[in-house]
Design a protein around this motif. Structure first.
Motif, PDB file in Angstrom:
ATOM      1  N   PHE A 100      -5.289   8.588  -4.187  1.00 55.15           N
ATOM      2  CA  PHE A 100      -4.865   7.235  -4.682  1.00 55.15           C
ATOM      3  C   PHE A 100      -3.541   7.604  -5.371  1.00 55.15           C
ATOM      4  O   PHE A 100      -2.657   6.890  -5.195  1.00 55.15           O
ATOM      5  CB  PHE A 100      -6.065   6.838  -5.627  1.00 55.15           C
ATOM      6  N   ALA A 101      -3.435   8.552  -6.289  1.00 50.19           N
ATOM      7  CA  ALA A 101      -2.141   8.742  -6.925  1.00 50.19           C
ATOM      8  C   ALA A 101      -0.804   8.958  -6.035  1.00 50.19           C
ATOM      9  O   ALA A 101       0.189   8.647  -6.481  1.00 50.19           O
ATOM     10  CB  ALA A 101      -2.358   9.710  -7.999  1.00 50.19           C
ATOM     11  N   LYS A 106     -12.034   4.914 -15.314  1.00 50.24           N
ATOM     12  CA  LYS A 106     -11.800   6.249 -15.050  1.00 50.24           C
ATOM     13  C   LYS A 106     -10.304   6.413 -14.615  1.00 50.24           C
ATOM     14  O   LYS A 106      -9.622   7.681 -14.863  1.00 50.24           O
ATOM     15  CB  LYS A 106     -12.538   6.881 -13.715  1.00 50.24           C
ATOM     16  N   TRP A 107      -9.721   5.710 -13.813  1.00 48.20           N
ATOM     17  CA  TRP A 107      -8.358   5.857 -13.616  1.00 48.20           C
ATOM     18  C   TRP A 107      -7.525   5.506 -14.843  1.00 48.20           C
ATOM     19  O   TRP A 107      -6.423   6.601 -14.900  1.00 48.20           O
ATOM     20  CB  TRP A 107      -8.013   4.520 -12.548  1.00 48.20           C
ATOM     21  N   ILE A 115      -8.779  10.831  -6.474  1.00 51.35           N
ATOM     22  CA  ILE A 115      -7.723  10.733  -7.232  1.00 51.35           C
ATOM     23  C   ILE A 115      -6.341  10.870  -6.939  1.00 51.35           C
ATOM     24  O   ILE A 115      -5.405  10.298  -6.973  1.00 51.35           O
ATOM     25  CB  ILE A 115      -8.086  11.199  -8.904  1.00 51.35           C
ATOM     26  N   TRP A 136     -11.945   1.338 -12.780  1.00 48.20           N
ATOM     27  CA  TRP A 136     -10.687   1.177 -13.366  1.00 48.20           C
ATOM     28  C   TRP A 136     -10.666   2.235 -14.604  1.00 48.20           C
ATOM     29  O   TRP A 136      -9.574   2.591 -15.198  1.00 48.20           O
ATOM     30  CB  TRP A 136     -10.655  -0.276 -13.906  1.00 48.20           C
ATOM     31  N   ILE A 188     -12.808   4.120  -7.396  1.00 47.62           N
ATOM     32  CA  ILE A 188     -12.564   4.895  -8.509  1.00 47.62           C
ATOM     33  C   ILE A 188     -12.679   3.893  -9.540  1.00 47.62           C
ATOM     34  O   ILE A 188     -11.783   2.518  -9.454  1.00 47.62           O
ATOM     35  CB  ILE A 188     -11.234   5.293  -8.436  1.00 47.62           C
ATOM     36  N   TRP A 232      -7.235   8.845 -16.684  1.00 51.64           N
ATOM     37  CA  TRP A 232      -6.390   9.851 -15.912  1.00 51.64           C
ATOM     38  C   TRP A 232      -4.929   9.502 -15.731  1.00 51.64           C
ATOM     39  O   TRP A 232      -4.023  10.456 -16.064  1.00 51.64           O
ATOM     40  CB  TRP A 232      -6.970  10.107 -14.451  1.00 51.64           C
ATOM     41  N   VAL A 233      -4.695   8.455 -15.779  1.00 56.21           N
ATOM     42  CA  VAL A 233      -3.120   8.086 -15.598  1.00 56.21           C
ATOM     43  C   VAL A 233      -2.177   7.755 -16.967  1.00 56.21           C
ATOM     44  O   VAL A 233      -1.085   7.732 -16.970  1.00 56.21           O
ATOM     45  CB  VAL A 233      -3.030   6.736 -14.766  1.00 56.21           C
ATOM     46  N   LEU A 251      -8.194   0.632  -6.120  1.00 59.82           N
ATOM     47  CA  LEU A 251      -9.330   1.277  -6.841  1.00 59.82           C
ATOM     48  C   LEU A 251     -10.778   0.882  -6.185  1.00 59.82           C
ATOM     49  O   LEU A 251     -11.382   1.895  -5.920  1.00 59.82           O
ATOM     50  CB  LEU A 251      -9.376   0.916  -8.203  1.00 59.82           C
TER      51      LEU A 251
END
Length: 464
Positions: A161-162, A433-434, A158, A431, A429, A437-438, A424
């Motif tokens: 990716f972030a 889960k993302w 993550i 979607w 990861i 987090w986001v 993703l």
């Protein structure tokens, strides 16, 4: 660790989610009336003529049409789908040469005890690229490097990716000189190109700092307690083995990575000088992928097999892009898109003046689900919002600001955004889960956007 990862994979299946949205879209074709604006051509683009809306005969979707529309969606999204698969195939060739693993291992050794510098420095690079060049789809090609690098440095998937997605997103959103959003929107709104840049620079700085702090705090927690991280397609144990096996880069590895870097130099030159888009960029990656395979002494058969494997790793994300396009196909074929635009414009006309710009922003935010294209949204909505802003006391520059916020910010959450879903898939990861987090960062962005728009309304942000 393994149980945690398996548990984290559970949640909303994005295919099921989008299929449910397709069903909902089909039902709406039986409920909402169809309508149409007349359109004219401005500099080669189809532009809406705001006062020409008329209701038309509807075209509701039948039961079989729901499923046949999926094929139409795949066809409509073909250019993006095959772009993703070709880039994934090129990365498959690069991975097969061993150069990428050697590079990540070497860079990890160099960055020992300085790894947290990676977050602000790289996010600044991606933010600048997003703000000046409109980087969005191109982020996919960086994820294959940054995600395993982040894991190798003691962070997680993550975090890597972030760094790419949030970095590019805040730049794309602030759009200091983004030709694909602000450039087109200002042209349609008859504003001087890239005018109002000082205010957008302040917004760029605020959003960049917000993103860096958000990612840095999370990365620090994972660094201190690896069990809190999510590793997607990568395992910490594999990264530790990789670091032990690649103490140094061989000459051929260096030549391959130089070739890979040259690919980006040619890409940037082509985009700036010749206006290349995904077709040319995809061809460039295929060409350089083959060249890298030859430098890595891979046989033609091995190059082909590696390409297929790399493309296969992204097939899930590519199919999601086609499914998401199905929703757009249904709305356009049923004539609902213009109806939505028309009634939204009428609602905006009733909002208290101090919040008109915020209403425009919310409209654009939601519209990005249906039209996940900055230039597409600009051509679709600015012909309506520009004259509407004149009538309700909002400057045209503020209307453009509302457009760019709504277009840019939602790119990090909507499953209809192709590069997000492909990225993703590449990182492994889910979607769901993302999103979990986001979303706090998304709310922070919304707060910044609302405050910026209220200030813009107060100071009559201009010109015009």
């Amino acid at each position: 660790m393994e149980n945690k990862s398996t548990k984290s994979q559970k949640g909303i299946n994005v295919y099921v989610l989008i299929f449910c949205l397709i069903i909902l879209s089909a039902l709406l074709t039986h409920i909402l009336p169809a309508g149409q604006f007349q359109r004219g051509e401005v500099n080669g683009r189809s532009v809406i003529q705001p006062d020409t809306f008329q209701y038309t005969d509807g075209n509701p979707l039948d039961f079989l049409g729901i499923f046949s529309s999926i094929h139409s969606g795949m066809v409509q999204g073909a250019s993006i789908i095959f772009f993703v698969l070709i880039v994934g195939g090129a990365f498959g060739i690069l991975t097969a040469t061993g150069a990428l693993n050697a590079f990540i291992a070497r860079l990890s050794v160099i960055m020992v005890n300085r790894e947290k510098l990676l977050i602000p420095v790289l996010m600044l690079f991606f933010a600048c690229a997003g703000s000046l060049m409109g980087m969005s789809d191109e982020t996919i090609v960086y994820i294959g490097i940054l995600v395993p690098l982040a894991v190798a440095l003691g962070f997680d998937a993550i975090t890597g990716f972030a760094i790419v997605i949030l970095g590019a997103s805040v730049g794309f959103t602030s759009a200091v000189m983004n030709p694909f959003t602000v450039g087109i929107a200002q042209e349609i709104a008859e504003l001087p190109i890239f005018s109002g840049i000082a205010f957008r620079l302040v917004i760029f700085f605020v959003l960049y700092l917000t993103a860096v702090i958000y990612v840095y705090r999370y990365a620090s927690k994972v660094k201190n307690n690896p069990s809190l991280g999510f590793y997607g397609n990568f395992k910490r144990e594999d990264m530790e083995t990789l670091l032990k096996e690649h103490k140094k880069m061989e000459t051929r590895h260096k030549l391959i990575m130089i070739t890979f870097l040259l690919n980006f130099v040619v890409l940037m030159f082509g985009v700036i000088k010749f206006g290349w888009y995904i077709t040319e960029i995809a061809g460039l990656f295929l060409l350089f992928g083959i060249i890298m395979g030859l430098i890595g002494k891979l046989s033609p058969s091995r190059i082909a097999e590696s390409f297929i494997k790399g493309a296969g790793d992204l097939i899930g994300g590519a199919l999601i892009i086609g499914l998401a396009q199905t929703i757009l196909v249904i709305f356009n074929n049923a004539g609902l898109m213009d109806t939505i635009l028309y009634h939204t414009a009428n609602v905006l006309d009733t909002i208290p003046p101090a919040f008109n710009a915020v209403g425009m922003y919310i409209f654009q935010l939601l519209l990005n689900f249906l039209v996940p294209s900055g230039s597409g949204q600009a051509a679709l909505t600015m012909p309506i919002l520009a004259p509407l802003s004149d009538m309700i006391g909002v400057t045209r520059q503020t209307a453009v600001l509302a457009f760019q916020f709504g277009d840019g910010m939602s790119n990090i959450i909507f499953p209809t955004v192709g590069f997000l879903m492909a990225g993703l898939a590449m990182a492994g990861i889910p979607w769901s889960k993302w999103i979990k987090w986001v979303m706090p960062f998304m709310f922070l962005q919304i707060v910044v956007a609302v405050l910026a728009l209220v200030i813009a309304q107060f100071i009559q942000y201009g010109p015009h």
